[in-house]
Design a protein around this motif. Sequence first.
Motif: not given
Length: 489
Positions: A45-46, A52-56, A95-104
């Motif tokens: 979880f760290v 695993v938590n980082y990948q999620n 009006y529906v949009f598929h949303e993706v969050h990425e950390r950069v």
Amino acid sequence: MCWSSCSDLQRKMVSFGCSAFLILFAIVLGTLWPSLSSKLLHDKFVIKNGSVNYQNWIKTPIPMYLEVYLFNWTNPGELHQYPNVKPYFEEVGPYVFHEVHERVNLIWNQNNTVTFNQRRTWHFDPERSKGSLDDTVTNLNVISLNTAYFMRDRSTLVKWPVDLVLEVDGSLVWHDKTVRELLFDGFDDPLLDILKTLNTTVNIPFDKFGWFVNRNLSDTYDGTFTMKTGADSLENVGLLTLWNGASNTEMYRGQCGKVRGTTGELWPVSYSNKTNVTLFASDVCRSITLQYGESMSIYNVQGTKYVANEQVFDNGTEYPEASCWCNSLPEQCPDLKSGVFNASACKYGSPTFVSYPHFYLGDKSYSNSINGMKPNKSKHEFYIALEPHTGIPLDVRAQLQINMLLQPIKGFKMYENVPRLMIPMLWFTQRATLTQELANQAKIALILPELGVYIAIFLGTIGAILVAVFTYISIRKWNTRVPYEELLR
């Protein structure tokens, strides 16, 4: 080893040795497992590269959707007849949009924190939507309203030429703007350059107007976050320490200005079931605390539902502790009836106000002053459901409504005789629900602390049973052999 060639004594020694080993192993495993499982969970979880938590977290795996509803003003020409004829707003969408969050742009800090930007991407999903992006909507002209609002305290001599421009290039409402223009594409407005010139106190970072213009694929729009990785304690995972390099937004007084909570995707591990949770919503530049609610289950993973209540959008009217959300002078607070939050400090000074959809949980005066509002708990409640021991989000319904304050403004003919009304512009919900794959991960994490104990108990029990059986057999053999030996004497 050949069991048949061993003597009876050797077989007994081997049997008792194996049994003793099982018991000893069970004792050692039961003693050491809590610390071993804690280490395994910590590594899981760290927030560190490879966990695993980082990948999620680095790219949200849960399917997320942004659902947007706009309000179409059907009778704007009858505004001068208010209150005999109330403005009527018809909800259109979603009006529906598929949303993706990425950390950069990650920067790992020495104090167990990580600094990052958040990139959000939206793709229109016509199959989930009710309507087309080419649908048209009529509602308040936000640019004209803001132009007059920013000039409200200027002298008549300064207002006069701006009023002339408003009469030529402005309008009270926008007629038949397409949904794509109002949301992500934006559109040009001749008054926008004037507005940017008038509002010299802040830098308005867009050349077109659209509620979500310049946000798609932007690395910087949401700001820069610094959060705890949980390396020191999993109870700190995801907690923000800074936003845009500061621990205080400086937009609200006292505790209300502090950067608190998480961004919503990560939550501390081992939350108490009855602890309220807080998230920081960069859309409104503030924290939102959700209250402990009822239990719920998804894919047989038990969780707790945390609900945003009336206090979130109060400014001291009903809850004195919420008075720091009031943006007026202290002697003028509270300056709004409960249920609507003044977000102007976060929106470049614009008279923008935030509420729950359809003024749900708000003072009845907001919905009673207009027609078309249908507040409904099942549809408009803001909540997040979490598995409290792992901090995994099970179900998210983050829902907000954007409103503009229409009010009389002296010196501008367009606004001198309008009623004071909170005009609903749009509302949106961000939806995310746990997948079966992540539910299975959660189940493994939940049973891990007890798994070793159960194995130790099982092995210890087997070892004890074997010792008892071998002891019983040995005693029985010894008892049956003694009389036979006595008969030979």
